[in-house]
Enzyme design. Structure first.
Site, PDB file in Angstrom:
ATOM      1  N   GLY A  79      -5.255  -9.484   9.649  1.00  0.00           N
ATOM      2  CA  GLY A  79      -5.048 -10.851  10.092  1.00  0.00           C
ATOM      3  C   GLY A  79      -5.584 -11.072  11.493  1.00  0.00           C
ATOM      4  CG  ASP A  80      -5.623  -8.104  14.482  1.00  0.00           C
ATOM      5  OD1 ASP A  80      -4.793  -8.846  15.036  1.00  0.00           O
ATOM      6  OD2 ASP A  80      -5.480  -6.890  14.324  1.00  0.00           O
ATOM      7  CB  THR A  96      -1.219  -4.878  12.544  1.00  0.00           C
ATOM      8  OG1 THR A  96      -2.321  -5.707  12.857  1.00  0.00           O
ATOM      9  CG2 THR A  96      -0.292  -4.779  13.715  1.00  0.00           C
ATOM     10  CG  ASP A 136      -1.951  -4.183   7.397  1.00  0.00           C
ATOM     11  OD1 ASP A 136      -2.538  -5.205   7.742  1.00  0.00           O
ATOM     12  OD2 ASP A 136      -0.888  -3.788   7.896  1.00  0.00           O
ATOM     13  CG  ASP A 185       2.688  -1.769   8.688  1.00  0.00           C
ATOM     14  OD1 ASP A 185       1.829  -2.615   8.387  1.00  0.00           O
ATOM     15  OD2 ASP A 185       3.299  -1.781   9.759  1.00  0.00           O
ATOM     16  CG  PHE A 235       4.876 -17.774  15.942  1.00  0.00           C
ATOM     17  CD1 PHE A 235       4.025 -17.697  17.032  1.00  0.00           C
ATOM     18  CD2 PHE A 235       4.417 -17.366  14.704  1.00  0.00           C
ATOM     19  CE1 PHE A 235       2.749 -17.212  16.879  1.00  0.00           C
ATOM     20  CE2 PHE A 235       3.135 -16.892  14.549  1.00  0.00           C
ATOM     21  CZ  PHE A 235       2.297 -16.806  15.650  1.00  0.00           C
ATOM     22  NE  ARG A 291      -0.917  -7.657  18.033  1.00  0.00           N
ATOM     23  CZ  ARG A 291      -0.884  -7.787  16.705  1.00  0.00           C
ATOM     24  NH1 ARG A 291      -1.726  -7.122  15.981  1.00  0.00           N
ATOM     25  NH2 ARG A 291      -0.005  -8.568  16.137  1.00  0.00           N
ATOM     26  CE  LYS A 351       5.599 -15.479  22.460  1.00  0.00           C
ATOM     27  NZ  LYS A 351       6.839 -14.778  22.636  1.00  0.00           N
TER      28      LYS A 351
END
Lengths: 355, 1187
Positions: free
Chosen positions: B735-736, B428, B426, B869, B597, B653, B619
Site C-alpha cells: 500500500g506504500d 509492511t 505484502d 502479516d 483517519f 514513511r 497530520k
C-alpha cells in the site's frame, strides 16, 4: 478517570499479554534433538559409477555360478515322462474315448514299456501328471469341508460341499466335496524284467496333513454312492489319515498342469533297463481334453528336473554383466554431459520462465 | 495507507469520542425488520414475551460430533472418499458367496484403516469437548430479581440476564455494557481470543446507563434492546436501547464480546444480548476453506485411473470367464465333469454364462481391489501430520525475539510448499519489521535527523551505471552522515532512532523557529489515538497504539520533551519541560473532537482547546495535506516537499504535520454542522461527516513532515535472492507510495542493478486534469487508454530487449492496477508482468491484492503463495494456493487465515527450499511407490487368474492378502514419507535450483507416475512368471514333493514382499536406522507371520497351516527363486536410475554428491563462497573425479 492502577503485565497472567517477557518464562524454542531436526545419522546411498558397476558385477558373479549349479543339478536328474492317455485307448475305441472310459465293463488295463535312459538312483519318485485340469478353479478349491475331514464329530458339516454333500438319503458324504469326489483313480504296476517293482505309497503326503488335517477316526462314508461316480472309491475301513492318495489329491494344485506324487520306487534302476507299467486307465480326462502322463524322476538337491531356474539365473547374471559393461562404456565414452541446460540456467536468468 | 481499512475498523471501536461511526449507521433504520429483529428484555428474562422468542441458552458445543452421532457421522465422513466407498461396498458384498475370500479378511484391514482415521477424529473432538465443558461450567455472577447477584454457570445464562464480570474474567456471552467501576462507564477489553490483538480496547457504556452501578439501581432497571440478528461481523453492531421511554442508538462501542477479557477495570455490569452459538465469536467459528494440494488432486486422478484399470481387468477376466464357462457345455455334455456344472449355482452355470460372467465381474472387482491402495489416504494423513511436526519443531525457523516457532496450521499443503511458482508478498510487516522508528523529520523547512536508513545504505551500494532509468532516482547524499549510522548514542529507545543535537535534549529552543518546533511535537503528542499505560512501580509509560506509526510519533514527542502520559474522555495531558522555568509542567489539552483517519481521507485531526486557543492539529499523507494549506501556511512548502522526496526515496514513511488556529465563532458554526451530521441517520451520513470535517481541515499551516523508518527484516535480501535463484517469482503488493516501494525493492534486492524499470502509473498531467474536472466517465476512459498504451509499450520494450537478456522490473500503482485488472486488459497485463523479473504493485488495496492473486492463480494455473502479516492481507492469503502468515506485531488475523505461520519473512526460504522440497519429494515418492506396490501385488492375482480359468480364486491365503497393505508394506512407506531426504537441509539452501524438481513437478509428472506403474506391472510379471516357471510341476524339494497351491502362493507372496520392500530400499535416499528398521522388519514380519499363522491350528490357519515350516523353508528352490525374483524385479529400476543419473541427471543427483562437503561448511558456519562459484566448483569437481 482512566488512571490505571494495575497494568496488564502485573494483572494478566497470560503470557501473551506480557510486554516484559520474563526470564523464567518457558520459551517455545524447539528442543534440539537429531530426530526433530531431521539430522539423524544416515547412510545416503548414491548411485556413483563405482557403486553401480560393483553392484552389477557382484550380482553377475554370484548369479552365474548359482545358475550353473542349478542347471547342473537339473541336468543330473533323470526323468522319464510318458503320456499314456491317448495310447491307452484301445484302437477300437479311438473315436469314442469317452464311451470307453465311462463304460464300467471295458478293460482299462494298458501296458506301457519305458526305458531307463540313465542310471536312476533310488528313491525314484513316481508321479502322475494331469494337464488342463483346473484344480485351482474356485468352485473346485472351495468344495471341501476341512472340519469334516479332521474329526468324526463334524461328519455332518458339509458346507461348501455341494453338490457332493449328501448322499441320496440326506446322509453326509465323507469325505464330501468335489475334490474328494474326483479323486484320481488310475493305478500303476511296475515291473522290470518280469520282476515286480515295489512302489512305496506310504509317506507321500505331508505330515501336517496326515496328522492334523485328516482325522484318524474319520472313515469314508457314503462315498461315491451317488448317481454320478467321479473318481476313485475309498476303502471305508481305512481312516482318512491313512488314505494318502486322497490326501495328496486334496492338496490342490496351483496350475492346470500338475504332477502329484504317486509313490516311490526304492531301488536303483540301471540304464537301459526296460520298465513295464501296467496302467489301469480309469480316470476321465477325455471330456476336457486333459493329458495324462506317468513320470518317474529322481531328484537333486534342487528337486526335480527344471532348467528354468538355472537358465534364469544365468540370464539375469548375464544381463547384469552386460549392463556393467554397457555402463563402463557409457562412462568411458560419454562422460557427464557438459553444459547441461538446466545446470546453470537460473544464473543467466534469475527469474526464469514460468514453466 | 495499507492498513487504512483496518484502522477504520478498529479505531471506530477504540474510542468513546469517536465521531465517525461505522457504516451500518444507516442500518439503524432497519431495526425491527428482517435481519434486525432481535429483542432483548433487559433484566427480565422471564418476561412472557421473551419466553415466546425462545432464544437459545448459553450452552455451547463446538464439537463436530456428539456421542450419539459420532459413529454414523464420522463413518459418513470417511465414506465420502471414493476409494472408501468402494471398499465399503466390497466389504458388504464380501459377505455374499460372490466373495473370492473370507469376508473377515477383507473387513479387518478396512476396519483398521478406517478405525485409525476415526480414532484421530475422536481424539480431536474429545479435546474440543473438554474445552466446551470447561467453558460451559465457568462461573459468572448473575443478577437475580431479589436484588442480589449469585454465581451460576455460564451455560445457564439467558438472554436478558444482567451479569457482573470482574477484572480478568472472560465475558460469558455478548453483552451490552451498562456500567463499569469507572464513573464514565468505560472499561478495557482484551480481544486476544477474537483477533489476536494484544493491545487493550476501550469500551464505553451509554451515558444513560453508566449510573447503574449498584444492585439497588439494577432492581428498577428495565429496558428493551432491539438489535440485529446474530451475525459474524465482529466489528459492527446495530441496535437501539429503549430505556425510560427513550430510544438510544447502540454501537459496537457498547458491546462486549464473548471470549474477550475484562482488563484494568474492577467490574462491569452488562446485559446478555447474544448467548451461546449466537455470540459473534461463535458465529465466526466457521471451518476454514480447505485447500487441497495439486499433488492430491492429481492423486485423485490416478485413483480414477486405477479404478478404470480395475474395471478393465475385471471386465477382461469376466469376459474370459464367461467364454470358459460357456465352453464347459458342449453338446449337452459338461466338459469339466469334476466341477459338476450340471448341478451348480448361477455363478458358474454354463447355461447362463453371461449372467455368471456378470456375477464374476463383481467378484473380480473385489479380487483385484488390491490395485487400489486401501491405506493410501490414512498413510498420507499420518505422514503429513508428522511432516508438520517437523516443520513446527524446526529450530532454524524459531524466532527468539518473539518466541515464535513456525506453525503448519494445515498439514495438507506441505508438499505444495515445494511447488511454488510465485510469491505474492505484502511489504509492511512482511518484508519490513513493522516496528516503526522515528528517524527523521523536517520542521519549518529544516531537515533534522542524521541516521542512515537501510535503504540508503542499499542505494549507496547500488552502482548506477549508464543504465537509463525511467524514473530518475538520485543518490542521496548519505555519505556525509554515514559516520553516525549504526552507533547508538545513549540509551536506545524502541521506536526511536533519531539523532540530532540541534533539537535533542531541549536544545531546540535555540533553533530559528522554536515555536514551530514546539507546535510540531505537540501535534505528534496530541493528534493520535494512543492509550498511555503507566506502570505504577517504575513510572514508565507504555503506549497502546493501533498503529506502530503513531506509537513512534508519541515516543518521539516524549523523547524530545513532550511526554504524553494521560488521556481521559475529554482531555489529553502532556508533561512538558518549561524552559523558562526549567521544570516539568503538566499541561492539559481539552479534547473537543477527533476527526478520524480513514483511507479515503488520508489524514487525521484533533480539535483541542489549550488555554484560550482553539487549535486544529492535523497530520496526514502529503497528497491530502498540501492542498489544504493556507496561503500563509506554505512558507516552507518547497523545502518540505524536497525533504519528503528524499525521505521517500530513502524508503521512509512520510506524514505531513500541520495545524491551524480556529476562531471561536467559526468553530461554533462548524460544530453545529458537524454535530448535525453526526446525529443524522440518513444514508449519506458518512459523506456529510466527511464534508463537515473537510470544512474545518482547511487553511492549515504547514509545520513539517515526519519520516518513519520501517526497517527491513533481517535476512530479507538474502532470502529474496535465494528465492530468485530457485526461480520463484516474487511480486510485492504494497500500500506504500511508489517511491517508497521502489526503494524498498532495491533494498531487498527485488530490483537489481541493471534492471530496467517499467512504470505504469496514472500520475500524468492529462489524467490529473480530467480528475480535477470530475468527469468520471471520461476519466475512466482516458485512464483505460493510458494504461493499455503503457502496457503495450512495456511489452514492446520487452520484446526488443529479448536479445540482450535485459531484465525488467514492473511497477504499477493501485489506480492503474484497477484498470489493468479489468477483463480487457488483464491478459495483457499478466503477460507483461510474468515476463518481468520483478513486479511491485504499490498503493494497492486488500481487494486488489486478492484480485492479483486470483488472476495469477487462475490464469497461470501455477501454485501461488502469498505472504502477509496484517488484516489487510487476509483476503490475499485465503485466495492464494498457500497462505503464509507472518506472526508479527500486527495481531493474529493474518495468521488465523493462513495455512502456515512463520515469524520472519526469511524463514520462507527454509520453509520452501527445505521443507517444501522435502515434503514434495516425500509425498510424490510415497504416492508413486504406493501405486507401484499395489499394482505389483494386485496384478500377480490377475496373472494367476489367467491360469485358473478366471474363476476368481485368489492365489494367496486370505489373511496373507489382507495384511499386505496393513503390515507388510505400510510402515516403510510412512518412513519414506516422513524421513526421506534427497539432500541435506544445508544443500537445499545452498543450491536453490534443486527447487526446480518441485516447481516443474518432475517427481510427480505423468511420465514418472506411469513409469512407476509400468515398473509395478513389470514386477508383477516377473514375480508371477518366474515363480510359476520355477515351481511348475517338478518336485521342488529333494524329497520329491511337488509344489501345491499354497506353496506357490507363499513363494509368490514372499517374492512380492521382498520385491516391494527392496524397491523401497533402493529408492530411498536417506537411510537412518528407522528406515532400516521399518523395511527389514516388514520383511521379517512376513516370515514371522508365516511361522505363527502357520503354527496355529488348521481350524484357523486353514490352507496356510505349516506351509512355511514344513514345505517351503527346507526347499532350496524356494529361497533361490526368491533371490532370483527380487534381483530381477529390481534390475529395471536400478539400471534405469544408474543410466539416468549418468546421462540425464536430475538436480538432486548432482547435488547429492556434495553431501560431505556440506557437513563441513555447516560446522564452519556460513559459507562465503557464492552459490554461483559453488556450482562451478561442483561441476569441475565431478568432471575431474570422473575423467
Amino acid at each position: 478517570m482512566v488512571e490505571r492502577g494495575e497494568t496488564s503485565s502485573t494483572g494478566g497472567s497470560d503470557g501473551t499479554q506480557d510486554p516484559f517477557p520474563s526470564a523464567k518464562k518457558i520459551t517455545k524454542r524447539p528442543k534440539y534433538s537429531r530426530f526433530t531436526q531431521q539430522e539423524l545419522p544416515a547412510c545416503k546411498p548414491i548411485l556413483t559409477p563405482g557403486w553401480v558397476i560393483t553392484a552389477l558385477i557382484l550380482v553377475g558373479v554370484i548369479f552365474i555360478p548359482i545358475g550353473l549349479a542349478s542347471l547342473f543339478a537339473s541336468q543330473r536328474v533323470v526323468e522319464i515322462v510318458d503320456r499314456y492317455d491317448e495310447d491307452c485307448i484301445p484302437p477300437s475305441f479311438k473315436d469314442r474315448a469317452l464311451g470307453f472310459i465311462q463304460d464300467d465293463n471295458t478293460d482299462k488295463t494298458c501296458i506301457r514299456k519305458l526305458t531307463v535312459p540313465k542310471l536312476m538312483k533310488s528313491p525314484i519318485y513316481v508321479y502322475y501328471q494331469l494337464s488342463n485340469f483346473y484344480q485351482n478353479h474356485r468352485r473346485y478349491v472351495k468344495s471341501r469341508s476341512d472340519k469334516q475331514l479332521r474329526s468324526r464329530k463334524d461328519e455332518s458339516k458339509t458346507t461348501n460341499c455341494e453338490p457332493e454333500a449328501f448322499a441320496g438319503d440326506k446322509q453326509p458324504i465323507v469325505p464330501c466335496g468335489l475334490i474328494a469326489w474326483s479323486l484320481f483313480n488310475d493305478t500303476y504296476k511296475f515291473s522290470v524284467t518280469n520282476q515286480p517293482l515295489a512302489v512305496n505309497k506310504r509317506n507321500i503326503a505331508w505330515d501336517s496333513d496326515r496328522e492334523h488335517k485328516f482325522g484318524s477316526d474319520v472313515y469314508p462314508k457314503n462315498f461315491q454312492n451317488g448317481r454320478l461316480i467321479g473318481g476313485a472309491k475309498l476303502n471305508s475301513s481305512i481312516p482318512l489319515n491313512e488314505q494318502e492318495d486322497l490326501i495328496v489329491w486334496m492338496r490342490t494344485a496351483a496350475l492346470p498342469t500338475f504332477r502329484k506324487l504317486y509313490g516311490r520306487i526304492e531301488v536303483d534302476l540301471e540304464a537301459g533297463k526296460e520298465i513295464t507299467v501296467m496302467i489301469q486307465n480309469n480316470y476321465n480326462t477325455y471330456d476336457f481334453g486333459g493329458k495324462k502322463h506317468l513320470v518317474l524322476s529322481t531328484t537333486s538337491w534342487l528337486g526335480g528336473k527344471n532348467d528354468f531356474l538355472g537358465a534364469a539365473y544365468l540370464a539375469v547374471g548375464g544381463i547384469c554383466l552386460f549392463l556393467a559393461v554397457a555402463f563402463i562404456l557409457v562412462y568411458v565414452l560419454k562422460p557427464r554431459p557438459l553444459g547441461d541446460p538446466s545446470y546453470l540456467s537460473w544464473n543467466r536468468n534469475p527469474a526464469g520462465h514460468l514453466n | 495507507m495499507t492498513r487504512g481499512q483496518r484502522r477504520k475498523l478498529r479505531l471506530s471501536k477504540l474510542y468513546s469520542f469517536s465521531c465517525i461511526r461505522l457504516h451500518g449507521e444507516e442500518r439503524h433504520a432497519q431495526i425491527g425488520q428482517r435481519g434486525y429483529s432481535r429483542i432483548v428484555y433487559c433484566n427480565d428474562p422471564d418476561n412472557p414475551a421473551a419466553a415466546r422468542l425462545n432464544y437459545k441458552g448459553n450452552h455451547v458445543s463446538t464439537t463436530k460430533y456428539t456421542v450419539a452421532n459420532f459413529v454414523p457421522k464420522s463413518l459418513f465422513e470417511q465414506f465420502r472418499r471414493v476409494a472408501n466407498i468402494y471398499f465399503l461396498i466390497v466389504a458388504c458384498v464380501s459377505f455374499s458367496p460372490l466373495a473370492p475370500f473370507t469376508a473377515l479378511s477383507f473387513v479387518v484391514p478396512l476396519v483398521l484403516v478406517i478405525g485409525v482415521t476415526i480414532a484421530k477424529e475422536a481424539v480431536e473432538d474429545c479435546q474440543r469437548r473438554e474445552q466446551d465443558i470447561e467453558a460451559n461450567n465457568r462461573k459468572v455472577e448473575v443478577y437475580s430479581g431479589n436484588g442480589t447477584f449469585h454465581r451460576t454457570r455460564w451455560k445457564n445464562l439467558r438472554v436478558g440476564n444482567v451479569v457482573k464480570v470482574y477484572k480478568d474474567e472472560y465475558f460469558p456471552a455478548d453483552l451490552l455494557l451498562l456500567s463499569s467501576s469507572y464513573e464514565d462507564g468505560i472499561c478495557y477489553v482484551d480481544t486476544m481470543n477474537l483477533d489476536g490483538e494484544t493491545n487493550l480496547k476501550l469500551r464505553q457504556s451509554l451515558d444513560v446507563t453508566s449510573s447503574l452501578r449498584n444492585e439497588r439501581c439494577l432492581q428498577v432497571f428495565t429496558a428493551v434492546i432491539k438489535c440485529e440478528d446474530p451475525n459474524d461481523n465482529l466489528y459492527s453492531f446495530v441496535g437501539n436501547l429503549h430505556y425510560n421511554g427513550k430510544e438510544y442508538p447502540l454501537s459496537p462501542q457498547q458491546i462486549l464480546l464473548r471470549d474477550s477479557k475484562l482488563k484494568n477495570t474492577d467490574y462491569i455490569y452488562g446485559v446478555v444480548i447474544f448467548t451461546g452459538h449466537d455470540a459473534k465469536v461463535m458465529q465466526n467459528a466457521t471451518h476454514p476453506r480447505s485447500k487441497r494440494s495439486k499433488i492430491e488432486k492429481r492423486m485423485d486422478k490416478i485413483i480414477y485411473i486405477l479404478f478404470s484399470s480395475l474395471i478393465f481387468i475385471s471386465f477382461v477376466g469376466s469376459f474370459f470367464f464367461g467364454i470358459e464357462t460357456r465352453r464347459d457345455l458342449v453338446d449337452k455334455k459338461y466338459r469339466r465333469w469334476y466341477l459338476r456344472l450340471d448341478d451348480t449355482t448361477v455363478f458358474y452355470d454354463p447355461t447362463r454364462a453371461s449372467l455368471s460372467a456378470f456375477f464374476h465381474f463383481l467378484t473380480a472387482l473385489m479380487l483385484y481391489g488390491y490395485l487400489i491402495p486401501i491405506s493410501l489416504y490414512v498413510s498420507i494423513e499420518i505422514v503429513k501430520v508428522l511432516q508438520s511436526v517437523f516443520i513446527n519443531q524446526d529450530r532454524h525457523m524459531y524466532y527468539e525475539a518473539t518466541d515464535k516457532t513456525a506453525r503448519a496450521r494445515t498439514s495438507n499443503l506441505n508438499e505444495e510448499l515445494g511447488q511454488v511458482h510465485m510469491i505474492l508478498s505484502d511489504k509492511t510487516g512482511t518484508l519490513t519489521c513493522n516496528s516503526m522508528e522515528f528517524v527523521k523529520c523536517s520542521i519549518a523547512g529544516i531537515a533534522y535527523g542524521q541516521g542512515e536508513t537501510e535503504v540508503e545504505r542499499a542505494l549507496a551500494r547500488k552502482d548506477w551505471s549508464s543504465e537509463a532509468n525511467e524514473i530518475s532516482i538520485e543518490r542521496i547524499d548519505s555519505h556525509g552522515n554515514a559516520v553516525h549510522s549504526g552507533k547508538p548514542i545513549g540509551h536506545s529507545v524502541k521506536g526511536f532512532n533519531f539523532r540530532d543535537e540541534r533539537i535533542m535534549n531541549g536544545t531546540w529552543v535555540n533553533e530559528s523557529y522554536p515555536d514551530l518546533i514546539r507546535k510540531f511535537f505537540e501535534v505528534l503528542a496530541i493528534c493520535h489515538t494512543v492509550i498511555p499505560d503507566v506502570i505504577r512501580e517504575t513510572g514508565d509509560i507504555y503506549y497502546e497504539a493501533e498503529s506502530q506509526d503513531e506509537a513512534a510519533f508519541v515516543i518521539a514527542a516524549r523523547e524530545l520533551g513532550f511526554e504524553f502520559f494521560k488521556r481521559v474522555q475529554t482531555s489529553i495531558s502532556l508533561r512538558e519541560l518549561d524552559y523558562e522555568r526549567g521544570e516539568k509542567i503538566e499541561r492539559n489539552y481539552e479534547l473537543l473532537h477527533v476527526l478520524e483517519f480513514s483511507s479515503s481521507r488520508k489524514r487525521m485531526s484533533v480539535i483541542v482547546r489549550s488555554k484560550a486557543d482553539l487549535l486544529l492539529l492535523c497530520k496526514g499523507a502529503d497528497s491530502a495535506m498540501f492542498e489544504r494549506l493556507s496561503k500563509d501556511g506554505r512558507l516552507f512548502e518547497h523545502a518540505t516537499r524536497d525533504h519528503i522526496t528524499k525521505y521517500s526515496q530513502a524508503g521512509l514513511r512520510i506524514m505531513v504535520i500541520a495545524y491551524r488556529k480556529i476562531e471561536e465563532e467559526e468553530y461554533e458554526l462548524w460544530e453545529d454542522e458537524f454535530l448535525k451530521a453526526k446525529a443524522s441517520l440518513s444514508a449519506d451520513r458518512d459523506a456529510l461527516l466527511d464534508t463537515a470535517a473537510d470544512k474545518i481541515e482547511r487553511e492549515l499551516i504547514l509545520l513539517g513532515a515526519t519520516a518513519v523508518e520501517d526497517k527491513l527484516q533481517e535476512g530479507v535480501p538474502k532470502c529474496i535472492e535465494k528465492l530468485a535463484q530457485a526461480q520463484i517469482r516474487l511480486w510485492v503488493l504494497t500500500g506504500d507510495k511508489l517511491e517508497t516501494a521502489v526503494n524498498i525493492g532495491y533494498a531487498c534486492r527485488l530490483l537489481r542493478q541493471g534492471m530496467r524499470e517499467i512504470v505504469i502509473t496514472l500520475d500524468s498531467p492529462d489524467i490529473e486534469v480530467l480528475e480535477k474536472q470530475g468527469d468520471k466517465e471520461a476519466l475512466a476512459k482516458a485512464s483505460l487508454e493510458s494504461i493499455s498504451k503503457q502496457i503495450r509499450r512495456g511489452k514492446s520494450q520487452l520484446t526488443s530487449a529479448k536479445e540482450n537478456a535485459m531484465e525488467f522490473g514492473l511497477i504499477i500503482d493501485g489506480k492503474s492496477l484497477n484498470f489493468a485488472l479489468t477483463k480487457n486488459l488483464e491478459d495483457m497485463f499478466l503477460d507483461l508482468a510474468i515476463n518481468c523479473a520483478s513486479v511491485i504493485c504499490c498503493r494497492s488495496s486488500p481487494k486488489q491484492k486478492a484480485l492479483v492473486t486470483r488472476l495469477v492463480k487462475l490464469k497461470l494455473g501455477k501454485t501461488t503463495l502469498s505472504v502477509g502479516d496484517g488484516a489487510n492481507d487476509v483476503s490475499m492469503l485465503q485466495e492464494a494456493d498457500i497462505g503464509v502468515g507472518i506472526s508479527g506485531v500486527e495481531g493474529m488475523q493474518a495468521v488465523m487465515a493462513s495455512d502456515f505461520a512463520i515469524a520472519q519473512f526469511r524463514f520462507l526460504e527454509r520453509l520452501l527450499l527445505v521443507h517444501g522440497h522435502w515434503c514434495y519429494r516425500r509425498i510424490a515418492m510415497m504416492i508413486c511407490y504406493f501405486f507401484y506396490k499395489n499394482i505389483a501385488f494386485g496384478l500377480t492375482l490377475f496373472w494367476f487368474e489367467a491360469y485358473a480359468s478366471f474363476s476368481g480364486q485368489p492365489a494367496y491365503n486370505d489373511w496373507d492378502m489382507s495384511f499386505y497393505n496393513v503390515f507388510f508394506t505400510s510402515l516403510p512407506v510412512i518412513a519414506l514419507g516422513v524421513f526421506d531426504q534427497d539432500v541435506s537441509a544445508c544443500l537445499c539452501l545452498e543450491y536453490p535450483l534443486l527447487y526446480q524438481e518441485g516447481k516443474q513437478n518432475i517427481l510427480f509428472s505423468w511420465s514418472r507416475i506411469l513409469g512407476w506403474m509400468a515398473n509395478g506391472v513389470g514386477s508383477s510379471i516377473i514375480i508371477f512368471f518366474c515363480t510359476t516357471n520355477v515351481m511348475v510341476e517338478q518336485a521342488f524339494r529333494r524329497d520329491g514333493r511337488v509344489a501345491d497351491f499354497q506353496v506357490l502362493g507363499v513363494t509368490m507372496y514372499t517374492c512380492v514382499v521382498w520385491a516391494v520392500n527392496c524397491q523401497m530400499a533402493l529408492s530411498i535416499n536417506y537411510f537412518t536406522w528407522i528406515q532400516h528398521f521399518f523395511i527389514w522388519s516388514s520383511v521379517a514380519f512376513w516370515y514371522i507371520f508365516l511361522l505363527i499363522y502357520g503354527y496355529i491350528s488348521p481350524t484357523i490357519s486353514t490352507t496356510a497351516y505349516m506351509v512355511f515350516l514344513e514345505a517351503t523353508s527346507p526347499s532350496l528352490l524356494y529361497w533361490l527363486s526368491t533371490l532370483l525374483v527380487v534381483v530381477s524385479t529390481l534390475l529395471p529400476y536400478f539400471s534405469y536410475r544408474a543410466f539416468q543419473t549418468r546421462l540425464q541427471p536430475m538436480p538432486h543427483d548432482l547435488i547429492q554428491r556434495k553431501q560431505r562437503e556440506c557437513a563441513e561448511t555447516k560446522t564452519s558456519g556460513e559459507s562465503s563462497i557464492g552459490t554461483k562459484d559453488k556450482l562451478k566448483h561442483l561441476k569441475e569437481d565431478t568432471e575431474h573425479s570422473e575423467s
